[in-house]
Design a protein around this motif. Structure first.
Motif, short mmCIF file in Angstrom:
data_model
loop_
_atom_site.label_atom_id
_atom_site.label_comp_id
_atom_site.label_asym_id
_atom_site.label_seq_id
_atom_site.Cartn_x
_atom_site.Cartn_y
_atom_site.Cartn_z
N MET A 54 -18.44 -29.82 -57.77
CA MET A 54 -17.83 -29.72 -56.44
C MET A 54 -18.25 -28.43 -55.73
SD MET A 54 -15.92 -32.27 -55.64
CE MET A 54 -14.69 -31.63 -54.49
N HIS A 55 -19.11 -27.64 -56.35
CA HIS A 55 -19.55 -26.35 -55.76
C HIS A 55 -20.08 -26.56 -54.34
CE1 HIS A 55 -22.39 -22.73 -55.92
NE2 HIS A 55 -21.18 -22.25 -56.01
N PHE A 56 -20.88 -27.58 -54.17
CA PHE A 56 -21.50 -27.91 -52.88
C PHE A 56 -20.42 -28.08 -51.80
CE2 PHE A 56 -24.39 -30.05 -50.01
CZ PHE A 56 -23.67 -31.11 -49.46
N VAL A 95 -30.28 -13.41 -46.87
CA VAL A 95 -29.16 -13.22 -47.80
C VAL A 95 -29.46 -14.07 -49.04
CG1 VAL A 95 -27.37 -12.67 -46.11
CG2 VAL A 95 -27.86 -15.08 -46.67
N PRO A 96 -28.79 -13.77 -50.17
CA PRO A 96 -29.06 -14.55 -51.39
C PRO A 96 -28.84 -16.06 -51.21
CG PRO A 96 -27.84 -12.59 -51.93
CD PRO A 96 -27.86 -12.67 -50.43
N GLY A 97 -27.67 -16.42 -50.63
CA GLY A 97 -27.35 -17.84 -50.49
C GLY A 97 -26.50 -18.09 -49.25
N SER A 98 -26.22 -19.37 -49.00
CA SER A 98 -25.50 -19.75 -47.77
C SER A 98 -24.09 -19.17 -47.71
CB SER A 98 -25.43 -21.28 -47.69
OG SER A 98 -26.74 -21.80 -47.53
N TYR A 99 -23.51 -18.96 -48.89
CA TYR A 99 -22.14 -18.42 -48.91
C TYR A 99 -22.07 -17.04 -48.26
CZ TYR A 99 -17.52 -17.15 -50.64
OH TYR A 99 -16.20 -16.75 -50.72
N GLU A 100 -23.18 -16.30 -48.28
CA GLU A 100 -23.23 -14.95 -47.70
C GLU A 100 -23.51 -14.96 -46.19
OE1 GLU A 100 -24.76 -15.61 -50.83
OE2 GLU A 100 -22.89 -14.77 -51.60
N LEU A 101 -23.82 -16.13 -45.64
CA LEU A 101 -24.19 -16.18 -44.22
C LEU A 101 -23.11 -15.66 -43.26
CD1 LEU A 101 -26.16 -19.56 -44.09
CD2 LEU A 101 -27.13 -17.26 -43.83
N GLY A 154 -29.29 -22.06 -43.66
CA GLY A 154 -29.09 -22.26 -45.10
C GLY A 154 -29.36 -23.71 -45.44
N VAL A 155 -29.64 -23.95 -46.70
CA VAL A 155 -29.86 -25.32 -47.17
C VAL A 155 -29.01 -25.53 -48.42
CG1 VAL A 155 -31.55 -26.96 -48.10
CG2 VAL A 155 -32.21 -25.38 -46.26
N LEU A 156 -28.02 -26.38 -48.29
CA LEU A 156 -27.13 -26.70 -49.41
C LEU A 156 -27.44 -28.13 -49.85
CD1 LEU A 156 -24.08 -25.02 -47.83
CD2 LEU A 156 -24.75 -24.58 -50.18
N ILE A 157 -27.69 -28.29 -51.14
CA ILE A 157 -28.00 -29.63 -51.67
C ILE A 157 -27.01 -29.96 -52.76
CG2 ILE A 157 -29.75 -31.05 -52.83
CD1 ILE A 157 -31.89 -29.27 -51.49
N LYS A 158 -26.40 -31.12 -52.66
CA LYS A 158 -25.35 -31.54 -53.59
C LYS A 158 -25.84 -31.50 -55.04
CE LYS A 158 -21.64 -33.82 -55.09
NZ LYS A 158 -20.51 -32.97 -55.52
N HIS A 196 -31.43 -15.97 -42.82
CA HIS A 196 -31.63 -17.15 -43.67
C HIS A 196 -31.28 -16.87 -45.12
CE1 HIS A 196 -35.37 -15.86 -45.74
NE2 HIS A 196 -35.67 -15.28 -44.60
N ALA A 197 -30.75 -17.92 -45.77
CA ALA A 197 -30.49 -17.84 -47.21
C ALA A 197 -31.81 -18.01 -47.96
CB ALA A 197 -29.51 -18.93 -47.62
N ARG A 198 -31.77 -17.68 -49.28
CA ARG A 198 -33.03 -17.73 -50.04
C ARG A 198 -33.03 -18.82 -51.11
NH1 ARG A 198 -32.25 -12.09 -49.64
NH2 ARG A 198 -31.57 -12.00 -51.82
N TRP A 199 -32.07 -19.77 -50.97
CA TRP A 199 -32.10 -20.97 -51.82
C TRP A 199 -32.93 -22.03 -51.12
CZ3 TRP A 199 -28.86 -23.15 -55.97
CH2 TRP A 199 -28.20 -22.16 -56.70
N ASN A 200 -33.75 -22.84 -51.92
CA ASN A 200 -34.55 -23.94 -51.34
C ASN A 200 -35.59 -23.40 -50.35
OD1 ASN A 200 -32.88 -26.05 -52.67
ND2 ASN A 200 -31.29 -25.25 -51.30
N LYS A 201 -36.42 -22.51 -50.87
CA LYS A 201 -37.36 -21.71 -50.06
C LYS A 201 -38.27 -22.55 -49.16
CE LYS A 201 -40.99 -18.13 -50.47
NZ LYS A 201 -41.06 -18.03 -49.03
N TYR A 245 -17.32 -27.09 -51.69
CA TYR A 245 -16.56 -25.88 -51.37
C TYR A 245 -17.37 -24.91 -50.52
CZ TYR A 245 -12.76 -27.40 -54.30
OH TYR A 245 -11.71 -28.12 -54.82
N ILE A 246 -18.64 -24.77 -50.84
CA ILE A 246 -19.46 -23.84 -50.04
C ILE A 246 -19.65 -24.39 -48.63
CG2 ILE A 246 -21.68 -22.68 -49.78
CD1 ILE A 246 -21.97 -22.54 -52.72
N CYS A 247 -19.99 -25.68 -48.53
CA CYS A 247 -20.21 -26.28 -47.20
C CYS A 247 -18.98 -26.10 -46.31
CB CYS A 247 -20.52 -27.78 -47.33
SG CYS A 247 -22.09 -28.12 -48.10
#
Ligand SMILES: O=c1[nH]c(NC[C@H](O)[C@H](O)[C@H](O)CO)c([N+](=O)[O-])c(=O)[nH]1
Length: 160
Positions: A92-94, A58-64, A84-88, A24-29, A96-98
């Protein structure tokens, strides 16, 4: 309880011989923790042994994608559930990562021959994410439970 018909499991599988990774990523705990708990709960219900549920972060979803490949090899997993949890946001970062993460996770399972479940929420708002983790009463079920069930079924039914 999950809404019937939304990709529901078709039988009670016996996961007692499976080794499952939750990465799991560690953004949006708050949302991540609920999703991980839901996946774990369902894995245990499907007889996966507690000692065979390996949880790493992992730090974030990009590392998954990269860490999923490494985790499969390190622990000789039968299946992995990257969460992972990606929130807009306002850029445009959201997007590209998604896009990158979803494609990489899809490709990984063909490259490595091990099922990789798609456990990444791609949400426009915090509320959408909370609802999909079962954190808003009466709204939606915890999607983490679906991913746990999907992991057991896919590993048992389709792994080479
Ligand atoms: O998992 C997430 N990672 C996020 N970014 C970090 C990214 O996944 C990487 O960890 C980082 O770019 C370092 O590679 C997010 N946002 O930027 O909004 C997010 O919402 N969720």
């Amino acid at each position: 309880m999950a809404v019937k018909g939304l990709g529901q499991i078709d039988q009670e599988y016996d996961g007692s011989n499976l080794k499952v990774g939750i990465l799991h990523a560690r953004w949006n705990k708050e949302v991540i923790d609920a999703l991980v708990e839901g996946a774990q709960k369902r894995l245990l219900e499907l007889k996966v042994k507690p000692e065979n549920i390996i949880i790493e972060s992992v730090p974030g979803s990009y590392e998954l994608p990269f860490a999923s490949a490494a985790m499969i090899k390190k622990h000789k997993l039968d299946v992995v559930i990257p969460i992972g949890v990606l929130i807009k946001g306002s850029t445009m970062h959201f997007e590209y990562i998604c896009d990158a993460v979803s494609k990489a996770l899809m490709d990984l399972q063909f490259k490595i021959g091990v099922p990789v479940i798609f456990g990444v929420l791609t949400c426009m708002t915090e509320e959408q994410a909370q609802a999909r983790a079962g954190l808003i009463p009466g709204k939606m079920h915890n999607h983490g439970e679906d991913w746990g069930a999907c992991a057991v079924e896919t590993a048992l039914k389709w792994s080479p």
